[in-house]
Write a protein that holds these residues in place. Structure first.
Motif, mmCIF file in Angstrom:
data_model
loop_
_atom_site.group_PDB
_atom_site.id
_atom_site.type_symbol
_atom_site.label_atom_id
_atom_site.label_comp_id
_atom_site.label_asym_id
_atom_site.label_seq_id
_atom_site.Cartn_x
_atom_site.Cartn_y
_atom_site.Cartn_z
ATOM 1 N N LEU A 132 0.830 -1.206 0.000
ATOM 2 C CA LEU A 132 0.000 0.000 0.000
ATOM 3 C C LEU A 132 0.866 1.259 0.000
ATOM 4 O O LEU A 132 0.540 2.246 -0.678
ATOM 5 N N ALA A 133 1.967 1.228 0.733
ATOM 6 C CA ALA A 133 2.873 2.386 0.792
ATOM 7 C C ALA A 133 3.464 2.664 -0.587
ATOM 8 O O ALA A 133 3.537 3.827 -1.024
ATOM 9 N N TYR A 134 3.866 1.622 -1.292
ATOM 10 C CA TYR A 134 4.456 1.830 -2.618
ATOM 11 C C TYR A 134 3.409 2.293 -3.630
ATOM 12 O O TYR A 134 3.664 3.207 -4.429
ATOM 13 N N ILE A 135 2.227 1.691 -3.595
ATOM 14 C CA ILE A 135 1.154 2.093 -4.513
ATOM 15 C C ILE A 135 0.777 3.557 -4.268
ATOM 16 O O ILE A 135 0.548 4.322 -5.213
ATOM 17 N N SER A 136 0.732 3.961 -3.003
ATOM 18 C CA SER A 136 0.416 5.349 -2.666
ATOM 19 C C SER A 136 1.464 6.293 -3.238
ATOM 20 O O SER A 136 1.133 7.374 -3.735
ATOM 21 N N ARG A 137 2.716 5.875 -3.193
ATOM 22 C CA ARG A 137 3.792 6.718 -3.742
ATOM 23 C C ARG A 137 3.660 6.828 -5.259
ATOM 24 O O ARG A 137 3.837 7.912 -5.820
ATOM 25 N N VAL A 138 3.325 5.719 -5.923
ATOM 26 C CA VAL A 138 3.145 5.735 -7.382
ATOM 27 C C VAL A 138 2.016 6.689 -7.764
ATOM 28 O O VAL A 138 2.145 7.495 -8.696
ATOM 29 N N LEU A 139 0.901 6.615 -7.041
ATOM 30 C CA LEU A 139 -0.249 7.486 -7.338
ATOM 31 C C LEU A 139 0.075 8.945 -7.026
ATOM 32 O O LEU A 139 -0.366 9.857 -7.752
ATOM 33 N N TRP A 140 0.827 9.190 -5.968
ATOM 34 C CA TRP A 140 1.199 10.556 -5.603
ATOM 35 C C TRP A 140 2.095 11.176 -6.675
ATOM 36 O O TRP A 140 1.914 12.340 -7.055
ATOM 37 N N ILE A 141 3.069 10.403 -7.178
ATOM 38 C CA ILE A 141 3.956 10.888 -8.230
ATOM 39 C C ILE A 141 3.150 11.230 -9.479
ATOM 40 O O ILE A 141 3.388 12.261 -10.132
ATOM 41 N N TYR A 142 2.168 10.400 -9.808
ATOM 42 C CA TYR A 142 1.340 10.672 -10.988
ATOM 43 C C TYR A 142 0.505 11.944 -10.794
ATOM 44 O O TYR A 142 0.371 12.767 -11.713
ATOM 45 N N SER A 143 -0.046 12.107 -9.587
ATOM 46 C CA SER A 143 -0.876 13.288 -9.330
ATOM 47 C C SER A 143 -0.058 14.574 -9.370
ATOM 48 O O SER A 143 -0.570 15.634 -9.726
#
Length: 259
Positions: free
Chosen positions: A193-204
């Motif tokens: 979940l921590a890594y997925i959150s980082r991926v989504l944050w970078i995209y946003s």
């Protein structure tokens, strides 16, 4: 003198240790020494890889790849850092065990086991399998051909291939105490979940996906992809537990707190 692998071995009906856990002291000492040397050499290798990659930002072509999140946006590089941390802990545990003895470093041994079983083994295996499956299907989704002229072939295999033999070797050379499945899978889920959150944050923040494959998926497809990725990694976790059992049997059980 039996060798303490970090778990409490079950005894037979007469209260004796299984024959597989009794051996001459000289043989056990040699095994400990070889394991310690092996962990040190692998640690040096991972430190070298992390250092080498960290220097690539000075190259203009390579620095563009690390834009919008740096090298740590890639799970591959995070895994290399994780492996360096794990083998650092394993080396420290090997040395302290020889200096202080097994009983005085139980916390370090427990931490080493937890780090390997819930993170180091599942993530390393996930990176290896997911990368090569996508690479063989369509390399442009995960490692575009243009990168061949930027990163040497040996580095690609160091990041995505050699990690698997090292991980499997660790299962073979020593047994590990697995936590309760609920605890182990929860820790793995939190890391995912921590890594997925980082991926989504970078995209946003940047409008750019970490991996090209994400750009080809709809929101529903992304949700399904991330969900299946966790299921896949959870399956790897359970498989690692089975490997550990297959190699070492059920004689190694997690420590139980004394009342």
């Amino acid at each position: 003198m039996p060798y303490d692998f970090g778990c409490d071995p079950q005894k037979d009906t007469r209260g004796k240790l299984p024959e597989s856990f009794t051996a001459p002291w000289s043989e056990l000492a040699m095994t400990k020494t070889c394991t310690c040397v092996y962990h040190f050499l692998v640690l040096i290798w991972y430190i070298f890889l992390n250092y080498y990659i960290s220097q690539q930002g000075e190259d203009q072509r390579k620095s563009k790849i690390f834009l919008d999140g740096g090298q740590w946006k890639y799970l591959t590089f995070l895994n290399l850092l994780l492996q360096a941390i794990f083998y650092g802990v394993a080396c420290l545990e090997d040395v302290l065990k020889r200096i202080k003895g097994e009983k005085d470093i139980k916390f370090m041994t427990t931490f080493r086991d937890l780090l390997f079983t819930t993170l180091a083994f599942p993530i390393s295996t996930f990176v290896f399998l997911s990368f090569w499956i996508l690479f063989l299907y369509d390399r442009e989704l995960v490692y575009p051909k243009a990168l061949d002229g930027i990163f040497p072939v040996w580095l690609n295999h160091a990041m995505h291939t050699s990690i698997m033999p090292f991980t499997l070797a660790e299962v073979i050379i020593r047994p590990y105490c697995y936590p309760q499945k609920k605890k182990g899978l929860t820790l793995l889920a939190l890391a995912s979940l921590a890594y997925i959150s980082r991926v989504l944050w970078i995209y946003s923040e940047t409008g750019t996906w970490v991996y090209p494959v994400f750009a080809k998926l709809s929101p529903v497809g992304l949700t399904a992809f991330f969900s299946l990725s966790y299921i896949f990694s959870a399956g790897i976790y359970l498989l690692g537990e089975k490997f550990n059992y297959w190699k070492w049997g059920d004689t190694m059980q997690p420590r139980k707190k004394r009342k």
